[in-house]
Motif scaffolding. Structure first.
Motif, short mmCIF file in Angstrom:
data_model
loop_
_atom_site.label_atom_id
_atom_site.label_comp_id
_atom_site.label_asym_id
_atom_site.label_seq_id
_atom_site.Cartn_x
_atom_site.Cartn_y
_atom_site.Cartn_z
N ALA A 19 46.30 -44.66 47.87
CA ALA A 19 46.77 -44.63 46.50
C ALA A 19 45.61 -44.80 45.52
CB ALA A 19 47.80 -45.74 46.29
N ILE A 20 45.90 -44.53 44.25
CA ILE A 20 44.95 -44.77 43.18
C ILE A 20 45.61 -45.68 42.15
CG2 ILE A 20 43.72 -42.59 43.45
CD1 ILE A 20 45.33 -41.48 41.10
N SER A 21 44.78 -46.36 41.36
CA SER A 21 45.33 -47.27 40.35
C SER A 21 45.63 -46.52 39.06
CB SER A 21 44.34 -48.40 40.06
OG SER A 21 43.29 -47.95 39.23
N GLY A 22 46.39 -47.15 38.20
CA GLY A 22 46.74 -46.54 36.92
C GLY A 22 45.54 -46.30 36.04
N GLY A 23 44.41 -46.96 36.34
CA GLY A 23 43.21 -46.78 35.55
C GLY A 23 42.24 -45.76 36.10
N THR A 24 42.56 -45.14 37.23
CA THR A 24 41.67 -44.14 37.84
C THR A 24 41.59 -42.89 36.98
OG1 THR A 24 42.19 -44.92 40.07
CG2 THR A 24 41.26 -42.71 39.88
N LYS A 25 40.38 -42.49 36.66
CA LYS A 25 40.18 -41.30 35.85
C LYS A 25 40.58 -40.04 36.62
CE LYS A 25 38.48 -43.28 32.18
NZ LYS A 25 39.25 -43.29 30.90
N LEU A 26 41.01 -39.04 35.87
CA LEU A 26 41.41 -37.76 36.47
C LEU A 26 40.29 -37.20 37.34
CD1 LEU A 26 43.31 -35.31 36.72
CD2 LEU A 26 42.32 -34.45 34.58
N ILE A 27 39.07 -37.27 36.85
CA ILE A 27 37.92 -36.75 37.59
C ILE A 27 37.79 -37.45 38.94
CG2 ILE A 27 35.39 -36.68 37.62
CD1 ILE A 27 35.49 -36.27 34.60
N ASP A 28 37.89 -38.78 38.94
CA ASP A 28 37.74 -39.54 40.18
C ASP A 28 38.90 -39.28 41.14
OD1 ASP A 28 35.33 -40.78 39.37
OD2 ASP A 28 36.47 -42.23 38.17
N ALA A 29 40.10 -39.12 40.59
CA ALA A 29 41.26 -38.83 41.43
C ALA A 29 41.07 -37.50 42.16
CB ALA A 29 42.53 -38.82 40.59
#
Length: 365
Positions: free
Chosen positions: A220-230
């Motif tokens: 999973a990713i956190s709500g603060g993960t940037k689109l680029i990093d996702a």
């Protein structure tokens, strides 16, 4: 008939015993079914030439509402080598003369990951930088990521069971020849010549038969993960979608990496399908957003002049009936369903291929 529930553990013969007995006829039908049976009504193959710019390629993906396209070259055999050593040709039906050589497959994630490269993270995010990156030919990014390192074809004679096994091992899509020159061969091939092709995807398989199981390992990713990093994380892990959880101040949470999402509060989903509405003109605005913010943007109509329904989380519970989970998967057009508890905390995801394969390969009683 007793209502079937989701099992907690994956690949439990005891848990699978009841559905095997209750669906023996259906399983036998699927063993006899071929890939060619799934090709009826499939639209013509959407593709882009190897000289097309990434901007043109993205426009093609958006206009046709697809997330991947094959890339052909108008050349004779031997002039090009396809990814993974593949030799997938389109030939004239009457003369057999080769017209095209497919050298690879490009997805929307490939393009956005190219844009979100090291330069992007080091401040090279102005409009001119994006324009420069999008002006390169699509052939220049083929094979940069694991999924793009091979181009597979599936013989029309391949059984559904064998096809499911292939698509459960990280291959999300394959080309199916309309009139294969290898009529007596089944399975996946790197060499093929045919007058035309159609695309077969995991979703095509899921819409024909599903038997889910729960996988408690969920990235999973956190709500603060940037689109680029996702995007980078998904490409590295060969994932088509990730759940988004409520971010915390914990030092163990790295917003630039995938983490174990079990026990985290689910608030959203970021999927490769979200990128189908990603016009090039909007990239400069969307790239700085978090993945969660991006999903909210693309859920707001109009995107691509298509009516977008209010976004909802597709979830189930450990005690959910199988029929309910199967219905959600097909009607919501998703590859997975998140498993949550009564408070909405992640407990896993429903895997829709591996259990199906297990049941079909297990002799019924």
């Amino acid at each position: 008939m007793q209502e079937l529930k989701l099992g907690v553990n994956t690949f439990s013969p005891a848990a699978a015993a009841t559905p095997i007995k209750s669906s023996a006829t259906e399983n036998e039908r699927l063993r006899d079914k071929k890939v060619s049976d799934l090709m009826f009504g499939k639209r013509r193959l959407v593709e882009v030439p190897y000289t097309a710019s990434l901007a043109r390629t993205m426009n093609t993906l958006v206009a046709n509402q697809v997330v991947a396209v094959p890339v052909p070259v108008a050349a004779q055999p031997g002039q090009w080598i396809g990814v993974g050593g593949s030799m997938v040709m389109e030939s004239d039906k009457q003369t057999g003369v080769v017209r095209k050589h497919y050298i690879g497959m490009v997805t929307m994630l490939d393009i956005l990951a190219h844009i979100a490269g090291d330069d992007q993270m080091n401040g090279g995010d102005d409009a001119s930088d994006i324009d420069k990156k999008m002006s390169v030919p699509v052939s220049s990014i083929i094979g940069h990521y694991l999924e793009g390192l091979s181009l597979w074809t599936l013989s029309p004679n391949t059984s559904i069971v064998d096809c499911m096994e292939v698509l459960s091992k990280g291959i999300h899509r394959a080309l199916v020849p309309l009139d294969s020159q290898m009529q007596n061969i089944s399975g996946v091939e790197l060499v093929e010549s045919a007058p035309g092709y159609r695309m077969l995807t995991q979703m095509d398989m899921l819409e024909h038969h599903i038997t889910p199981c729960v996988n408690e390992n969920v990235f999973a990713i956190s709500g603060g993960t940037k689109l680029i990093d996702a995007i980078k994380c998904m490409r590295a892990a060969l994932l088509n979608a990730v759940p988004i959880f409520v971010a915390s101040n914990s030092i163990e949470e790295d917003s630039k990496q995938l983490i174990n999402g079990k026990g985290k509060k689910l608030i959203g989903t970021f999927s490769a399908k979200d990128l189908r509405g990603c016009h090039l003109a909007a990239l400069q605005t969307w790239l700085p957003l978090s993945a969660l913010e991006f999903t909210e943007v693309v859920s707001t109509p109009p995107i691509n002049n298509v009516n977008v329904l209010e976004r909802e989380l597709v979830v189930c519970h450990h005690e959910s009936p199988l029929a309910e989970v199967m219905d959600k998967d097909v009607t919501k057009h998703v590859h997975r369903v998140w498993v949550v508890d009564g408070q909405g905390f992640l407990g896993g995801l429903v895997s829709l291929f591996l259990e199906d394969l297990f049941l079909l390969r297990t002799p019924s009683e």
